[in-house]
Structure formats: C-alpha cells, structure tokens
Design a protein around this motif. Structure first.
Motif, PDB file in Angstrom:
ATOM      1  N   ASP A 155       0.872  -1.171   0.000  1.00  7.90           N
ATOM      2  CA  ASP A 155       0.000   0.000   0.000  1.00  7.90           C
ATOM      3  C   ASP A 155       0.907   1.218   0.000  1.00  7.90           C
ATOM      4  OD1 ASP A 155      -1.915   1.918   0.251  1.00  7.90           O
ATOM      5  OD2 ASP A 155      -2.564   1.356   2.270  1.00  7.90           O
ATOM      6  N   GLY A 156       1.046   1.830  -1.153  1.00 14.92           N
ATOM      7  CA  GLY A 156       2.040   2.889  -1.284  1.00 14.92           C
ATOM      8  C   GLY A 156       3.419   2.279  -1.188  1.00 14.92           C
ATOM      9  N   PHE A 157       4.252   2.821  -0.306  1.00 22.70           N
ATOM     10  CA  PHE A 157       5.592   2.278  -0.116  1.00 22.70           C
ATOM     11  C   PHE A 157       5.613   1.124   0.886  1.00 22.70           C
ATOM     12  CE2 PHE A 157       6.463   6.733  -1.365  1.00 22.70           C
ATOM     13  CZ  PHE A 157       7.263   6.487  -2.458  1.00 22.70           C
ATOM     14  N   ARG A 158       4.509   0.871   1.548  1.00 20.11           N
ATOM     15  CA  ARG A 158       4.513  -0.021   2.702  1.00 20.11           C
ATOM     16  C   ARG A 158       4.068  -1.434   2.363  1.00 20.11           C
ATOM     17  NH1 ARG A 158       1.225  -1.295   7.218  1.00 20.11           N
ATOM     18  NH2 ARG A 158      -0.561  -0.160   6.358  1.00 20.11           N
ATOM     19  N   LEU A 159       4.825  -2.432   2.803  1.00 12.49           N
ATOM     20  CA  LEU A 159       4.430  -3.836   2.722  1.00 12.49           C
ATOM     21  C   LEU A 159       3.402  -4.090   3.808  1.00 12.49           C
ATOM     22  CD1 LEU A 159       4.813  -6.771   1.708  1.00 12.49           C
ATOM     23  CD2 LEU A 159       6.688  -6.977   3.356  1.00 12.49           C
ATOM     24  N   VAL A 160       2.197  -4.557   3.419  1.00  9.44           N
ATOM     25  CA  VAL A 160       1.120  -4.726   4.396  1.00  9.44           C
ATOM     26  C   VAL A 160       0.853  -6.189   4.740  1.00  9.44           C
ATOM     27  CG1 VAL A 160      -0.003  -2.548   3.856  1.00  9.44           C
ATOM     28  CG2 VAL A 160      -0.616  -4.587   2.560  1.00  9.44           C
ATOM     29  N   LYS A 161       1.030  -7.094   3.768  1.00  5.01           N
ATOM     30  CA  LYS A 161       0.839  -8.506   4.074  1.00  5.01           C
ATOM     31  C   LYS A 161       1.532  -9.363   3.024  1.00  5.01           C
ATOM     32  CE  LYS A 161      -3.606  -9.140   1.659  1.00  5.01           C
ATOM     33  NZ  LYS A 161      -5.016  -9.588   1.803  1.00  5.01           N
ATOM     34  N   ALA A 162       1.711 -10.637   3.370  1.00 10.39           N
ATOM     35  CA  ALA A 162       2.354 -11.573   2.448  1.00 10.39           C
ATOM     36  C   ALA A 162       1.809 -12.971   2.675  1.00 10.39           C
ATOM     37  CB  ALA A 162       3.866 -11.567   2.643  1.00 10.39           C
ATOM     38  N   GLU A 163       1.653 -13.719   1.599  1.00  7.50           N
ATOM     39  CA  GLU A 163       1.204 -15.104   1.661  1.00  7.50           C
ATOM     40  C   GLU A 163       2.363 -16.006   1.260  1.00  7.50           C
ATOM     41  OE1 GLU A 163      -3.501 -14.643   0.467  1.00  7.50           O
ATOM     42  OE2 GLU A 163      -1.990 -14.724  -1.119  1.00  7.50           O
ATOM     43  N   PHE A 164       2.516 -17.137   1.975  1.00  7.09           N
ATOM     44  CA  PHE A 164       3.631 -18.048   1.708  1.00  7.09           C
ATOM     45  C   PHE A 164       3.127 -19.476   1.514  1.00  7.09           C
ATOM     46  CE2 PHE A 164       5.716 -14.513   3.721  1.00  7.09           C
ATOM     47  CZ  PHE A 164       6.971 -14.462   3.146  1.00  7.09           C
ATOM     48  N   ASP A 165       3.844 -20.191   0.687  1.00  2.00           N
ATOM     49  CA  ASP A 165       3.693 -21.643   0.586  1.00  2.00           C
ATOM     50  C   ASP A 165       4.891 -22.237   1.329  1.00  2.00           C
ATOM     51  OD1 ASP A 165       3.508 -24.298  -0.066  1.00  2.00           O
ATOM     52  OD2 ASP A 165       3.940 -24.033  -2.206  1.00  2.00           O
ATOM     53  N   SER A 166       4.711 -22.532   2.599  1.00  2.00           N
ATOM     54  CA  SER A 166       5.840 -22.910   3.449  1.00  2.00           C
ATOM     55  C   SER A 166       6.383 -24.307   3.174  1.00  2.00           C
ATOM     56  CB  SER A 166       5.450 -22.807   4.929  1.00  2.00           C
ATOM     57  OG  SER A 166       4.398 -23.712   5.219  1.00  2.00           O
ATOM     58  N   ASP A 167       5.548 -25.200   2.640  1.00  6.41           N
ATOM     59  CA  ASP A 167       6.005 -26.573   2.419  1.00  6.41           C
ATOM     60  C   ASP A 167       6.231 -26.904   0.948  1.00  6.41           C
ATOM     61  OD1 ASP A 167       3.425 -26.643   1.519  1.00  6.41           O
ATOM     62  OD2 ASP A 167       2.679 -27.963   3.113  1.00  6.41           O
ATOM     63  N   GLY A 168       6.061 -25.914   0.077  1.00  4.03           N
ATOM     64  CA  GLY A 168       6.366 -26.123  -1.328  1.00  4.03           C
ATOM     65  C   GLY A 168       5.421 -27.042  -2.065  1.00  4.03           C
ATOM     66  N   ASP A 169       4.178 -27.171  -1.573  1.00  6.86           N
ATOM     67  CA  ASP A 169       3.236 -28.069  -2.247  1.00  6.86           C
ATOM     68  C   ASP A 169       2.400 -27.359  -3.301  1.00  6.86           C
ATOM     69  OD1 ASP A 169       1.571 -26.516  -0.712  1.00  6.86           O
ATOM     70  OD2 ASP A 169       0.523 -28.197   0.243  1.00  6.86           O
ATOM     71  N   GLY A 170       2.714 -26.080  -3.531  1.00  7.29           N
ATOM     72  CA  GLY A 170       1.985 -25.337  -4.552  1.00  7.29           C
ATOM     73  C   GLY A 170       0.764 -24.604  -4.031  1.00  7.29           C
ATOM     74  N   HIS A 171       0.589 -24.599  -2.682  1.00  9.54           N
ATOM     75  CA  HIS A 171      -0.576 -23.944  -2.092  1.00  9.54           C
ATOM     76  C   HIS A 171      -0.131 -23.047  -0.939  1.00  9.54           C
ATOM     77  CE1 HIS A 171      -3.241 -26.597  -4.372  1.00  9.54           C
ATOM     78  NE2 HIS A 171      -2.465 -27.607  -3.996  1.00  9.54           N
ATOM     79  N   PHE A 172      -0.735 -21.861  -0.836  1.00 12.50           N
ATOM     80  CA  PHE A 172      -0.416 -20.952   0.257  1.00 12.50           C
ATOM     81  C   PHE A 172      -1.007 -21.466   1.565  1.00 12.50           C
ATOM     82  CE2 PHE A 172      -0.364 -17.987  -3.440  1.00 12.50           C
ATOM     83  CZ  PHE A 172       0.979 -17.686  -3.376  1.00 12.50           C
ATOM     84  N   ASP A 173      -0.221 -21.370   2.645  1.00 11.09           N
ATOM     85  CA  ASP A 173      -0.687 -21.851   3.938  1.00 11.09           C
ATOM     86  C   ASP A 173      -0.351 -20.918   5.097  1.00 11.09           C
ATOM     87  OD1 ASP A 173       2.102 -22.416   4.574  1.00 11.09           O
ATOM     88  OD2 ASP A 173       1.851 -24.192   3.315  1.00 11.09           O
ATOM     89  N   THR A 174       0.401 -19.844   4.829  1.00 16.66           N
ATOM     90  CA  THR A 174       0.808 -18.923   5.898  1.00 16.66           C
ATOM     91  C   THR A 174       0.592 -17.482   5.453  1.00 16.66           C
ATOM     92  OG1 THR A 174       2.513 -20.491   6.600  1.00 16.66           O
ATOM     93  CG2 THR A 174       2.665 -18.248   7.460  1.00 16.66           C
TER      94      THR A 174
END
Length: 267
Positions: A229-248
């Motif tokens: 949002d503007g210059f600011r990072l507000v959120k992030a989604e991760f696939d922590s186990d590399g299975d192709g799906h976001f979980d965190t």
C-alpha cells in the motif's frame, strides 16, 4: 546574475546546449533537471532551463540560434529522404560538439538520429536517445558508468512509452522487462537467478508497486505473494512446504515488522 537563455524539452537537450556553450568558453548551469521522469521525459508542467551569466547572454543566444538553424536544416533534409546528410557541413564552431554527440544515418529512407550525454567525460555516451524523423523511439542508459548499456526504454512513433528492459544487477544480462501504459509502469517480470526463467512478477497501479509474486524454479508455481500500500508492505502469503498452495499469512506494521501470523488450510 544568471539569465534564462534556453528552455529545453528534456535534460538531454539542456546538457547538449550547455555543452555547446562551453565549447565557446561560456559558463552556465541547468535548472529544473530533476523534475524529469525516469525515462528522461519531463513531467507535466516541468521545464528544464539553461542559464548563463548576464554578460554572456547575447553571445549565448547567437550560438543557440545558429545551432537551431542547422538543426532545422538537418531535419528538413532528413524528412525528404536525402542521402546527403553524411557530408553535411555544420560549421567550424559546431563540429567538435556535434561529432561527439550526434550522428545521422539513413535506412529505408528513414532518418535515424542518436543523441547523447557523456556524464563522466570518458568518451562514451552514458545516456543515448534515438529518434526517427524527429520522434524518440528508444533511449539507453549506462547508469553505473561502466561502459555498458544497462537500461533501455522503447517508444511508439507517437512518443508513447511502451516498455523497458534493464540489467538491475549490472552483470550484462537484461533480466527485467517492464510494460507501461500512459507512461506508467503496469507490470514487470525478472529472472532473479539467471536461469532464463522469469521467477519474479511485479504489478503496479498508477505506476506504484501493489503486488509481487515469487515463483518456484522447480514447480513454476508461486511460493510468495507480497501486497503493498504505497511504499509499505502490508501482508504476504507463503507456501511454506512447497506443495503449490499458500498456507501462511503474515501481516506487517507501518515499520515493516511482522505484526501477526496466521496459518490456514492450503488452497
């Protein structure tokens, strides 16, 4: 006291004029240079001014008027498709400057002109603008002054900026491609590891970064998505186990620190 002697359409043109005056042992300065945009063009309402000492004004104006006269004559010849440009005489007072900055060639009856600025005076142009029949079609930059082009901008005949390619790590490879609409960034993609695969994508709104996606080199699926949002990072989604799906999901505060973490069922 300094006096306005020339209003330029870009910093490139202003530097050319200043260089021309310096060939005649006149001193001056450029005002408004840093109002220009990333591609070298002026923002709306911006003006780059060449200023000289009051006592040098008359001589400076004469030099610029002579330069303008020769510029007009040159483009008049080019528009007619003449092949005589290579033998064109610029006058003894202009040859030293023009030969170092501009050359003209004809290809398929189209006049191609290259103009540039040597910022570190090493004999190599660090900023180059290419025009065809007076319209800019490409600009090139050597941003770290190592003698190699590391950024290019491409324009339509109408002057509209459409794309760029850049070498952001200065290793000689153009790993980042960017698309523009209305002269503003809309999307970019980069090869961050040098394997030939664009593994990082960036999205922009009104030229401002809104989202990035990082892809796995093994599966080709996104492993991280960041939202701005503007210059600011507000959120992030991760696939922590590399299975192709976001979980965190990570939430960030105004200082860019993680303010919250949640785990959810992969989707």
């Amino acid at each position: 006291m300094m006096r306005l002697v020339y209003e330029a359409s870009s910093a490139l043109e202003a530097h050319m004029i200043l260089n021309l005056l310096e060939q005649a042992d006149l001193s001056g300065r450029i005002d408004g240079e840093y109002l220009q945009g990333g591609a070298g063009e002026l923002q709306v309402g911006g003006v780059v001014r060449v200023m000289v000492e009051e006592e040098d004004y008359v001589v400076a104006r004469e030099i610029i008027q002579e330069w303008d006269k020769h510029q007009s004559e040159r483009f008049s010849h080019a528009k007619g498709g003449s092949s005589s440009e290579s033998g064109y005489s610029w006058g003894s007072g202009l040859v030293g400057f023009i030969c170092g900055v501009i050359f003209l060639s004809i290809f398929d009856n189209t006049a191609i002109v290259k103009q540039g600025v040597d910022y570190n005076n090493d004999g190599s142009l660090d900023e180059q603008h290419f025009t065809e029949n007076g319209a800019v079609t490409r600009t090139e930059y050597d941003r770290n002054l190592d003698g190699r082009v590391d950024k290019r901008f491409h324009f339509e005949r109408s002057g509209r900026l459409i794309s760029s390619e850049s070498d952001e790590d200065f290793n000689g490879s153009f790993e980042t491609l960017t698309d523009f609409e209305h002269d503003q960034k809309v999307r970019s993609e980069s090869d961050t590891v040098g394997d030939g695969i664009k593994d990082l994508q960036m999205e922009y709104r009104h030229g401002v970064l809104t989202k990035t996606r990082l892809f796995s080199p093994d599966t080709g699926k996104p492993i991280k998505v960041q939202y701005f949002d503007g210059f600011r990072l507000v959120k992030a989604e991760f696939d922590s186990d590399g299975d192709g799906h976001f979980d965190t999901l990570y939430q960030y505060d105004k200082n860019g620190e993680v303010s919250g973490t949640s785990h959810f069922t992969a989707y």
